[in-house]
Design a protein around this motif. Structure first.
Motif, mmCIF file in Angstrom:
data_model
loop_
_atom_site.group_PDB
_atom_site.id
_atom_site.type_symbol
_atom_site.label_atom_id
_atom_site.label_comp_id
_atom_site.label_asym_id
_atom_site.label_seq_id
_atom_site.Cartn_x
_atom_site.Cartn_y
_atom_site.Cartn_z
ATOM 1 N N TYR A 297 0.829 -1.299 0.031
ATOM 2 C CA TYR A 297 0.016 -0.044 0.020
ATOM 3 C C TYR A 297 0.949 1.240 0.001
ATOM 4 O O TYR A 297 1.849 1.366 0.605
ATOM 5 N N THR A 298 0.491 2.175 -0.599
ATOM 6 C CA THR A 298 1.232 3.485 -0.632
ATOM 7 C C THR A 298 0.230 4.596 -0.110
ATOM 8 O O THR A 298 0.561 5.686 0.413
ATOM 9 N N ASN A 299 -1.244 4.282 0.131
ATOM 10 C CA ASN A 299 -2.176 5.144 0.607
ATOM 11 C C ASN A 299 -2.189 6.548 -0.150
ATOM 12 O O ASN A 299 -2.406 7.739 0.523
ATOM 13 N N VAL A 300 -1.929 6.421 -1.443
ATOM 14 C CA VAL A 300 -1.835 7.642 -2.211
ATOM 15 C C VAL A 300 -3.263 8.275 -2.217
ATOM 16 O O VAL A 300 -4.149 7.714 -2.373
ATOM 17 N N MET A 301 -3.206 9.752 -1.894
ATOM 18 C CA MET A 301 -4.361 10.526 -2.103
ATOM 19 C C MET A 301 -5.228 10.214 -0.908
ATOM 20 O O MET A 301 -4.937 9.890 -0.082
ATOM 21 N N THR A 302 -6.506 10.285 -1.134
ATOM 22 C CA THR A 302 -7.534 10.292 -0.280
ATOM 23 C C THR A 302 -8.910 9.293 -0.394
ATOM 24 O O THR A 302 -8.813 8.864 -1.465
ATOM 25 N N GLY A 303 -9.374 8.917 0.842
ATOM 26 C CA GLY A 303 -10.664 8.210 0.638
ATOM 27 C C GLY A 303 -10.563 6.875 0.303
ATOM 28 O O GLY A 303 -9.575 6.233 0.722
ATOM 29 N N ALA A 304 -11.810 6.264 -0.305
ATOM 30 C CA ALA A 304 -11.602 4.923 -0.631
ATOM 31 C C ALA A 304 -12.050 4.906 -2.193
ATOM 32 O O ALA A 304 -13.246 4.611 -2.584
ATOM 33 N N SER A 305 -11.112 5.472 -3.194
ATOM 34 C CA SER A 305 -11.180 5.919 -4.315
ATOM 35 C C SER A 305 -11.378 4.441 -5.226
ATOM 36 O O SER A 305 -11.898 4.598 -6.429
ATOM 37 N N SER A 306 -11.117 3.408 -4.588
ATOM 38 C CA SER A 306 -11.346 1.969 -5.452
ATOM 39 C C SER A 306 -12.833 1.792 -5.490
ATOM 40 O O SER A 306 -13.156 0.771 -6.335
ATOM 41 N N THR A 307 -13.444 2.139 -4.581
ATOM 42 C CA THR A 307 -15.028 1.933 -4.210
ATOM 43 C C THR A 307 -15.840 2.217 -5.544
ATOM 44 O O THR A 307 -16.644 1.137 -5.909
ATOM 45 N N PRO A 308 -15.840 3.311 -6.216
ATOM 46 C CA PRO A 308 -16.772 3.661 -7.239
ATOM 47 C C PRO A 308 -16.051 2.592 -8.545
ATOM 48 O O PRO A 308 -16.874 2.227 -9.412
ATOM 49 N N PHE A 309 -15.094 2.201 -8.648
ATOM 50 C CA PHE A 309 -14.307 1.341 -9.802
ATOM 51 C C PHE A 309 -15.134 0.161 -9.691
ATOM 52 O O PHE A 309 -15.419 -0.316 -10.693
ATOM 53 N N ILE A 310 -14.940 -0.425 -8.375
ATOM 54 C CA ILE A 310 -15.369 -1.754 -8.395
ATOM 55 C C ILE A 310 -17.035 -1.837 -8.594
ATOM 56 O O ILE A 310 -17.711 -2.660 -9.255
ATOM 57 N N VAL A 311 -17.513 -0.960 -7.634
ATOM 58 C CA VAL A 311 -19.234 -0.769 -7.714
ATOM 59 C C VAL A 311 -19.480 -0.577 -9.578
ATOM 60 O O VAL A 311 -20.703 -1.314 -9.893
ATOM 61 N N SER A 312 -18.871 0.233 -10.150
ATOM 62 C CA SER A 312 -19.386 0.373 -11.732
ATOM 63 C C SER A 312 -19.048 -0.682 -12.311
ATOM 64 O O SER A 312 -19.654 -1.227 -13.186
ATOM 65 N N ALA A 313 -17.827 -1.433 -12.096
ATOM 66 C CA ALA A 313 -17.842 -2.853 -12.679
ATOM 67 C C ALA A 313 -19.019 -3.743 -12.586
ATOM 68 O O ALA A 313 -19.411 -4.264 -13.273
#
Length: 781
Positions: free
Chosen positions: A405-421
């Protein structure tokens, strides 16, 4: 003998296929037209390059991204910077927080090697340089060497032609700063007469907290004479020399692995068993062309077409494979490195690749739409890779590097990517595990609790305050833990991401979670200050920031100002408009911001670091960075679709219309994000909430081209192709007069995912004057 006959037969088949293809091109006028790959302009924005930005000798998402470095310690790690006329070396890895295996072909007389060890750089001339996807050639003036580069996924392939027959060799630089990383612990040894093996380590960085090991195995087509080392033991460099350079070029294959040198050798054998350099160039060219040909454009001028395919090319770059050909990969998420293996399919092949990646911050408006629609197989691989990190380390990352993990930037930005898929039917992964990991990220201890590059705790994101108080205070009373602790932006980001998680909970029948996260998604309202009319930071006691200037950069807003981030409510634009006094008032206000931003071509300068410059920092809409890139499409939700058409077309032409080394993405392309955005604007499609609701909506903008054909992947979508036709279209006619979808009148500014994936045709009639009534009937808001 059998293997030799097999190789000869394989080469003959390839030669015959190429010959037949060339003959067909001569006979077919359509095939004589430039192919998409031929239109790519690799030098776009190269004068402002970041370490992972520039690409030449690489494959889509390849572990190897081989190219010359003109700056090794410059801004953002630099790499290839067009305005620097000296090559420092050729390195194989240009990835998010990773670099390595720097080489340099050299030629010298007796006694000259000492000076080369101290400085092996060489001047070069752009006039004697050729770059295309999968290939890079330039002349090293100091040594008189024609240098050519190409690659497979995990192997760099070099061809060196020596003009002067001096003693020659290849220098391996095993130490020093290389882009984002300091290279340490380098080692190299010879195997047999034509092979060497070695390893090196990327020292920890502020963003990547652990050392990362890189291994290489090298083969030459000529016998090694000796390994020449400097007398100065402080210099960890080796020149592999060749006593008699023949009239044939020196060829070198460099296999990489993040597991071991033996695995690097296996990758080399698996991907490059022969020595036909031109064949690999042709195969790379063909692979890129196949990927780029998923979208066919007609109309526009040559510059517009070249820029479009360059944008699409960048959308498939940057995020790099870290797993070997046989599926082995390094896991650094625990205390000690572990070697693991991706599950294999029935044929013994890895089911997917594992990836190194910058953040998915902003991907809801970029990769979510482009990849999921046009390259769903890539999206599925990335979801599986993100879940592999969850299995190994207990969290779904928002930007992993070096197997950690780098924890780059903020939030849980992977969430919309997975939900959209998931909402688009891309589901070949453990959906229950995905939901478990996503939900964990939205609760204390998960990714939302961490600020940028916060590695040792989960306090800097202010998530507990967000849950308890309904907003993230600024400043955070607990103190500094990492970067990007700007409370107002965090509140807005968390609220949107909570909404997307609620949509997945709803789809999976988790009603209690759906209600909980949907309620949390309303927290954006707590950040709005009616007195000023902007989203505004407030402290732990609820006091609004004083003094407050909505055009002040950061100070409560991540990589943005308040004017840009006040519109960050992708999931509830009507609710935001209501806070601002209604749709008409909100539209008038936003339009005035666009008029002001247009004076600066909608970007804060021409390079990412200029956002802090007084001339650019106060821009109200910035298409050079992610926080406000959705704003042109907000007008669709404010009953002003014609303004979406106007401004999205102008952004496409001004912000994403250049074609030179000195402009392109404001120096902040972020591994496919801005390239994807440019593509979407130019084909006239967008998804405000990232395509995360049931049967996601595609909003219509103003296509730049007369005809756009999307070739759909039949393994995922039943339709063969979807076509967008813009009749009577040119730069002075950005407005939609009327529309039809598959022959039926379309009076809304959107249509659904289920309609596009079944194939068909969207027909738009364009004009000079806005039709203020089109797009208003049956609006989703």
């Amino acid at each position: 003998m059998k293997r030799s006959l097999y190789v000869i037969m394989l080469l003959w088949i390839i030669w015959f296929s190429i010959s037949c293809d060339n003959q067909m091109r001569k006979q077919d006028p359509e095939m004589q037209k430039p192919q998409p790959v031929d239109l790519v302009y690799p030098l776009l924005d190269a004068a402002n390059s970041r370490w992972f930005f520039f690409n030449s000798a690489s494959r889509p998402f390849g572990m190897v991204n081989l190219s010359p470095d003109t700056q090794k310690e410059g801004t953002w790690g630099s790499g290839y910077r067009y305005d620097t006329d000296t090559v420092q070396g050729f390195s194989h890895i240009h990835a998010w927080q990773l670099s390595g295996v720097e080489v340099m072909p050299v030629a010298f007389e007796d006694g000259e090697s000492a000076s080369i060890f101290k400085d092996h750089s060489s001047k070069f001339d752009h006039a004697k340089e050729e770059i295309q996807p999968g290939y890079h050639m330039l002349m090293l003036e100091r040594y008189g060497i024609k240098t050519e580069l190409t690659s497979t996924i995990r192997v760099g392939f070099h061809r060196y032609t020596f003009v002067d027959k001096k003693e020659a060799g290849v220098l391996f630089n095993l130490e020093g700063q290389l882009g984002p990383s300091k290279i340490i612990k380098g080692d190299l040894k010879q195997f047999g007469t034509r092979e060497i093996q070695g390893s090196l380590v990327n020292a920890p960085t502020r963003r990547r907290p652990k050392e990362f090991q890189i291994y290489f195995h090298v083969q030459f087509n000529q016998d090694i004479d000796r390994l020449l080392k400097p007398s100065d033991q402080q210099l960890n460099k080796v020149i592999v020399t060749f006593k008699d350079i023949s009239d044939e070029p020196l060829l070198m294959k460099v296999g990489l692995s993040y597991i071991s040198s033996d695995q690097a050798a296996k990758n080399l054998d698996a991907e490059l068993a022969h020595w036909n350099f031109d064949q690999i160039v042709a195969e790379s060219h063909s692979q890129w062309n196949d990927m780029l040909s998923r979208i066919k454009i007609e109309g526009g001028d040559e510059k517009e077409q070249r820029r479009f395919y360059t944008d699409l090319w960048h959308a498939l770059q940057g995020r790099r494979i870290i797993s070997d050909a046989d599926g082995h990969y390094p896991d650094y998420t625990g205390k000690e490195r572990q070697i693991k293996r991706i599950p294999l399919d029935d044929h013994g092949k890895p089911k997917f690749n594992h990836y190194n990646s910058d953040a998915f911050w902003g991907a809801q408006w970029t990769l979510n739409t482009l990849w999921h629609l046009v390259y769903p197989e890539i999206s599925e691989e990335f979801v599986n890779s993100l879940l592999l990190y969850y299995k190994d380390g207990g969290l779904i990352p928002r930007g992993p590097s070096g197997g950690n993990y780098t924890n780059v930037m903020t939030g849980a930005s992977s969430t919309p990517f997975i939900v959209s898929a998931y909402q688009k039917g891309i589901r070949e992964y453990d959906v229950d595990l995905a939901y478990e990991g996503i939900k964990k990220n939205h609760m204390p201890g998960g990714m939302m609790g961490r600020s940028g590059y916060e590695h040792l705790s989960a306090m800097g994101g202010g998530l507990e305050h967000y849950i308890k108080k309904g907003y993230v205070p600024y400043p955070l009373p607990e103190g500094d833990f990492g970067y990007h602790q700007d409370g107002a932006s965090l509140t807005l980001e968390y609220a949107y991401q909570d909404w997307t998680l609620a949509q997945l909970a709803k789809a999976l029948g988790k009603e209690e979670d759906y209600t909980y996260f949907l309620k949390r998604s309303e927290n954006y309202k707590n950040q709005y200050n009616p007195e000023s009319g902007w989203m505004r930071p407030k402290d732990i006691d609820g006091r609004w920031k004083v003094p407050f200037d909505p055009f002040q950069y950061e100070h409560g807003f991540n990589e943005s100002n308040g004017a840009q981030s006040s519109w960050f409510v992708p999931h509830d634009q009507p609710g935001l408009a209501l806070l601002m006094g209604g749709k008409a008032i909100a539209a008038e206000r936003l339009n005035s911001l666009f008029e002001k931003a247009s004076e600066l071509n909608f970007t804060a300068g021409t390079s990412h670091d200029r956002e802090l410059h007084p001339e650019f920092t106060r821009i109200p809409v910035n298409y050079g960075n992610q926080p406000s890139i959705q704003t042109a499409f907000i007008f669709n939700h404010l009953d002003h679709p014609y303004l979406t058409q106007l401004w999205s077309r102008q952004v496409a032409e001004k912000a994403f219309g250049g074609l030179s080394p000195h402009t392109g993405y404001n120096g902040d392309e972020d591994q496919g994000l801005m390239g994807s955005l440019a593509v979407l604007f130019k084909i006239g499609l967008f998804q405000m909430n990232g395509g995360t609701e049931e049967d996601p909506v595609y909003e219509i903008g103003s296509p730049l081209f007369d005809k756009v054909t999307l070739h759909l992947n039949p393994d995922y979508y039943p339709g063969e192709r979807f076509t967008i036709l813009a009749r009577n279209n040119d730069s002075h006619k950005p407005y939609i007069q009327s529309a039809s979808l598959n022959g039926k009148t379309l009076s809304t500014y959107y249509f659904r995912h289920s309609e596009i994936i079944n194939g068909g045709e969207l027909l738009l009639d364009m004009g000079e004057e806005p039709n203020q009534h089109w797009g208003l009937l049956g609006g989703k808001d």
